[in-house]
Scaffold this active site. Structure first.
Site, PDB file in Angstrom:
ATOM      1  N   THR A   8       0.815  -1.215   0.000  1.00 37.43           N
ATOM      2  CA  THR A   8       0.000   0.000   0.000  1.00 37.43           C
ATOM      3  C   THR A   8       0.853   1.272   0.000  1.00 37.43           C
ATOM      4  O   THR A   8       2.028   1.258   0.352  1.00 37.43           O
ATOM      5  CB  THR A   8      -0.952   0.033   1.210  1.00 37.43           C
ATOM      6  OG1 THR A   8      -0.192   0.057   2.412  1.00 37.43           O
ATOM      7  CG2 THR A   8      -1.865  -1.184   1.214  1.00 37.43           C
ATOM      8  N   ASP A   9       0.203   2.356  -0.390  1.00 39.69           N
ATOM      9  CA  ASP A   9       0.867   3.658  -0.388  1.00 39.69           C
ATOM     10  C   ASP A   9       0.442   4.451   0.845  1.00 39.69           C
ATOM     11  O   ASP A   9      -0.237   3.923   1.733  1.00 39.69           O
ATOM     12  CB  ASP A   9       0.567   4.420  -1.691  1.00 39.69           C
ATOM     13  CG  ASP A   9      -0.915   4.696  -1.908  1.00 39.69           C
ATOM     14  OD1 ASP A   9      -1.704   4.600  -0.937  1.00 39.69           O
ATOM     15  OD2 ASP A   9      -1.283   5.007  -3.052  1.00 39.69           O
ATOM     16  N   HIS A  10       0.796   5.700   0.891  1.00 33.37           N
ATOM     17  CA  HIS A  10       0.486   6.562   2.034  1.00 33.37           C
ATOM     18  C   HIS A  10      -1.021   6.696   2.270  1.00 33.37           C
ATOM     19  O   HIS A  10      -1.453   6.946   3.387  1.00 33.37           O
ATOM     20  CB  HIS A  10       1.129   7.937   1.817  1.00 33.37           C
ATOM     21  CG  HIS A  10       0.958   8.872   2.961  1.00 33.37           C
ATOM     22  ND1 HIS A  10       1.575   8.690   4.181  1.00 33.37           N
ATOM     23  CD2 HIS A  10       0.207   9.995   3.087  1.00 33.37           C
ATOM     24  CE1 HIS A  10       1.222   9.651   4.994  1.00 33.37           C
ATOM     25  NE2 HIS A  10       0.397  10.459   4.358  1.00 33.37           N
ATOM     26  N   MET A  11      -1.814   6.508   1.232  1.00 30.09           N
ATOM     27  CA  MET A  11      -3.267   6.632   1.361  1.00 30.09           C
ATOM     28  C   MET A  11      -3.929   5.326   1.796  1.00 30.09           C
ATOM     29  O   MET A  11      -5.145   5.249   1.930  1.00 30.09           O
ATOM     30  CB  MET A  11      -3.867   7.107   0.034  1.00 30.09           C
ATOM     31  CG  MET A  11      -3.415   8.506  -0.354  1.00 30.09           C
ATOM     32  SD  MET A  11      -4.081   9.067  -1.930  1.00 30.09           S
ATOM     33  CE  MET A  11      -3.170   8.047  -3.085  1.00 30.09           C
ATOM     34  N   VAL A  56      -3.981   2.463   0.108  1.00 35.81           N
ATOM     35  CA  VAL A  56      -4.474   1.638  -1.001  1.00 35.81           C
ATOM     36  C   VAL A  56      -3.274   1.016  -1.720  1.00 35.81           C
ATOM     37  O   VAL A  56      -2.147   1.508  -1.627  1.00 35.81           O
ATOM     38  CB  VAL A  56      -5.347   2.436  -2.004  1.00 35.81           C
ATOM     39  CG1 VAL A  56      -6.590   2.980  -1.318  1.00 35.81           C
ATOM     40  CG2 VAL A  56      -4.567   3.551  -2.652  1.00 35.81           C
TER      41      VAL A  56
END
Length: 129
Positions: A14-17, A19
């Site tokens: 996942t990324d910082h958001m 997702v």
């Protein structure tokens, strides 16, 4: 011919958001191609014959996000095969069978020096199923 396999997402996907980072879809597509060939003619055996199959083009449409700890199903289908190109179509589903992305890759067959190399007819027939 279609094949399906499942993966689970982890924090590192996942990324910082929160997702799944977009490049992970490409990793899953690579795994799908490898698994697709495994039952027909393992990719390692094809490489041992001096034939490589790099991705020449890729088109992907992200439809819905995939989150952490989500089960993901990747369906791969061989759409076209000739002696020098192979076109695959992918559908990527998340929980509750919600479509998350669709994609298409075009792979070409080359030799170890990077020059186009035709698949031998017997290998082409095996891959056609």
């Amino acid at each position: 011919m279609k094949k399906s396999f499942n993966v689970r997402t982890y924090y590192y996907d996942t990324d910082h958001m929160g997702v799944v980072y977009h490049a992970n879809y490409l990793k899953w597509m690579e795994i799908a191609r490898t698994e697709y060939f495994r039952d027909v003619l393992p990719y390692k055996e094809i490489e041992d014959m001096g034939i490589m199959m790099p991705v020449k083009s890729l088109n992907i449409e992200y439809i819905n996000s995939i989150g952490y700890d989500e089960d993901v199903e990747i369906i791969i289908e061989l759409k076209e095969i000739t002696s020098i190109k192979i076109r695959f179509f992918y559908e990527i589903y998340g929980k509750d069978k919600v479509l998350k992305a669709t994609a298409e890759t075009l792979n070409v067959t080359i030799d170890r020096e990077g020059k186009l190399k035709r698949l031998p007819k017997d290998i082409l027939n095996i891959l056609k199923g």
